[in-house]
Design a protein around this motif. Structure first.
Motif, short mmCIF file in Angstrom:
data_model
loop_
_atom_site.label_atom_id
_atom_site.label_comp_id
_atom_site.label_asym_id
_atom_site.label_seq_id
_atom_site.Cartn_x
_atom_site.Cartn_y
_atom_site.Cartn_z
N THR A 99 78.70 74.42 133.16
CA THR A 99 80.09 74.47 132.70
C THR A 99 80.77 75.72 133.22
OG1 THR A 99 79.56 73.26 130.67
CG2 THR A 99 81.59 74.55 130.67
N GLY A 100 80.07 76.86 133.15
CA GLY A 100 80.65 78.10 133.65
C GLY A 100 80.83 78.11 135.15
N PHE A 101 79.77 77.70 135.88
CA PHE A 101 79.81 77.77 137.35
C PHE A 101 80.64 76.67 137.99
CE2 PHE A 101 75.90 80.52 137.41
CZ PHE A 101 76.43 81.51 138.22
N PRO A 106 85.65 77.55 138.93
CA PRO A 106 86.48 76.96 139.99
C PRO A 106 87.92 76.71 139.55
CG PRO A 106 84.35 75.88 139.93
CD PRO A 106 84.42 76.75 138.71
N ASP A 107 88.11 76.29 138.29
CA ASP A 107 89.48 76.09 137.79
C ASP A 107 90.25 77.40 137.82
OD1 ASP A 107 89.06 73.45 137.37
OD2 ASP A 107 88.81 73.58 135.19
N SER A 305 86.02 83.27 130.26
CA SER A 305 85.12 82.30 129.64
C SER A 305 83.92 82.01 130.54
CB SER A 305 85.86 81.01 129.32
OG SER A 305 86.87 81.22 128.36
N ALA A 306 84.18 81.90 131.85
CA ALA A 306 83.09 81.61 132.79
C ALA A 306 82.04 82.72 132.76
CB ALA A 306 83.65 81.45 134.21
N GLY A 307 82.50 83.97 132.79
CA GLY A 307 81.56 85.09 132.73
C GLY A 307 80.74 85.09 131.46
N LEU A 308 81.41 84.77 130.34
CA LEU A 308 80.73 84.72 129.04
C LEU A 308 79.68 83.62 129.01
CD1 LEU A 308 83.92 85.01 126.79
CD2 LEU A 308 82.35 86.84 127.35
N LEU A 347 73.54 67.12 135.92
CA LEU A 347 74.44 66.12 135.32
C LEU A 347 75.82 66.71 135.06
CD1 LEU A 347 72.01 64.33 132.84
CD2 LEU A 347 72.97 63.40 134.96
N MET A 348 75.86 67.94 134.55
CA MET A 348 77.16 68.56 134.27
C MET A 348 77.89 68.87 135.56
SD MET A 348 78.82 69.07 131.58
CE MET A 348 80.53 69.47 131.47
N SER A 349 77.16 69.22 136.61
CA SER A 349 77.79 69.45 137.91
C SER A 349 78.36 68.16 138.47
CB SER A 349 76.76 70.04 138.89
OG SER A 349 76.27 71.27 138.43
#
Length: 355
Positions: A99-101, A106-107, A305-308, A347-349
């Motif tokens: 989710t983060g990566f 990317p967003d 959020s991504a870093g967290l 799967l999330m990717s």
């Protein structure tokens, strides 16, 4: 835990003050091509029922995800000390990591490199990577300081917990005396007590990070009237919320909180994304996805959020388990857990293709 909560609130307040400073410097005039959505998919009347379906489905899947580790504790094979629990938790950690990566970061890059933003400074410096990096470092600082403060609070002050010494930790909201024999008291010795304190800090930090991230996701979805975007997001968000909730639920279970505190933490996780969607729907008339202020604010929030999420997934979930005694004692369990991590992340990717 009051000191730790005050620290969290202070850091979040400073974060939003910094965002307001950034956004106040944005050009107020929005280019015409950036201010309006022009697509056959944009239909407010058709988007409204889809958003209502989103709220209901995400609420249900979030509740199932975060509650499943808590409700299945009575089933021996799904207990927190069993191998299956470790494997499922590794799968959920892979979901959070991806989710983060693959989604949030990317967003953020897309938003902060948009042609709707002025060339300087947004196109001259990689703000997304910069904010994500310092967000991860900030999370490490909060994690470390919170653990120290929480440990000192439960010891009544003093230095490091000595090996093989007794430590009294909370059995919920009230402390119990050693040897008191009260139900719910969690009296641990040495490293066991330290580990429990660590689990509680991880659970609270992860809860806070996931809530911030979920509100941002919900806000963007609720404010959008693009039916082509909303439809695939239903499945993606339900999948994401369910397994992210399982990861959080596992942390809450290991923290050994009382029933009321578990229920409150599960409730806040379940309602944050639906709340964000409802808030976005209420603000949809004034919120413009491509306005400079929206792009900067949401872009910076996504980067943070991504870093967290990346830090929490790698350090507090994966590293803590894989370097812990249970997995270190079994190569076979390590391999199964690695497969679970790769499966969850994969799967999330894959979901990034539609969302």
């Amino acid at each position: 835990m009051a000191t730790t909560q005050t620290l969290f609130e202070l850091i979040i307040s400073v974060f939003f003050i910094l965002i307001s400073i950034f956004t106040s410097q944005v050009v107020s005039v929005v280019p015409e091509q950036c201010s309006l959505e022009s697509s056959d998919c944009v239909d407010k009347s058709k988007a409204l029922p889809l958003k209502i379906i989103d709220i209901a489905s995400i609420l249900v899947t979030s509740m199932i995800g975060v509650s499943s580790p808590l409700l299945t504790r009575s089933i021996p094979v799904l207990g927190p000390d069993r191998s299956l629990f470790v494997i499922v938790k590794a799968f959920a950690a892979g979901i959070i990591l991806a989710t983060g990566f693959m989604h949030v970061l990317p967003d953020s890059f897309d938003m902060l490199s948009s042609s709707c933003l002025p060339e300087k400074p947004w196109h001259k410096f990689p703000f997304s990577g910069f904010v994500a990096m310092f967000s991860a470092i900030g999370t490490l600082m909060v994690d470390s300081i919170a653990t120290s403060l929480y440990s000192q609070r439960n010891r009544g002050g003093g230095g490091v917990i000595p090996e093989n010494s007794e430590v009294v930790v909370e059995g919920g909201d009230e402390e119990e005396e050693v040897g008191g024999g009260h139900d719910g008291a969690a009296v641990k010795e040495g490293s066991q007590g330290t580990q429990l304190l660590r689990c509680r800090v991880v659970a609270m930090v992860l809860e806070l990070r996931v809530i911030v991230h979920s509100i941002v996701i919900g806000l963007a979805l609720g404010a959008s009237n693009n039916t082509c975007t909303i439809k695939p997001l239903v499945a993606a968000l339900c999948f994401h919320q369910m397994f992210e909730g399982m990861g959080l639920g596992g942390c809450i279970l290991q923290a050994e909180y009382k029933l009321m505190k578990k229920a409150v933490m599960a409730f806040f996780f379940a309602v944050t994304t639906p709340f964000g969607i409802a808030l976005g729907m209420a603000l949809s008339n004034s919120y413009r996805e491509n306005s400079p202020s929206s792009l900067i604010t949401v872009g910076l929030l996504n980067a943070a959020s991504a870093g967290l999420l990346i830090y929490m997934a790698l350090v507090d979930l994966l590293a803590a388990d894989f370097m812990g005694p249970k997995l270190q004692a079994s190569i076979h369990l390590q391999i199964k857990s690695y497969v679970a991590v790769l499966l969850g992340a994969g799967l999330m990717s894959l979901m990034a293709k539609w969302a």
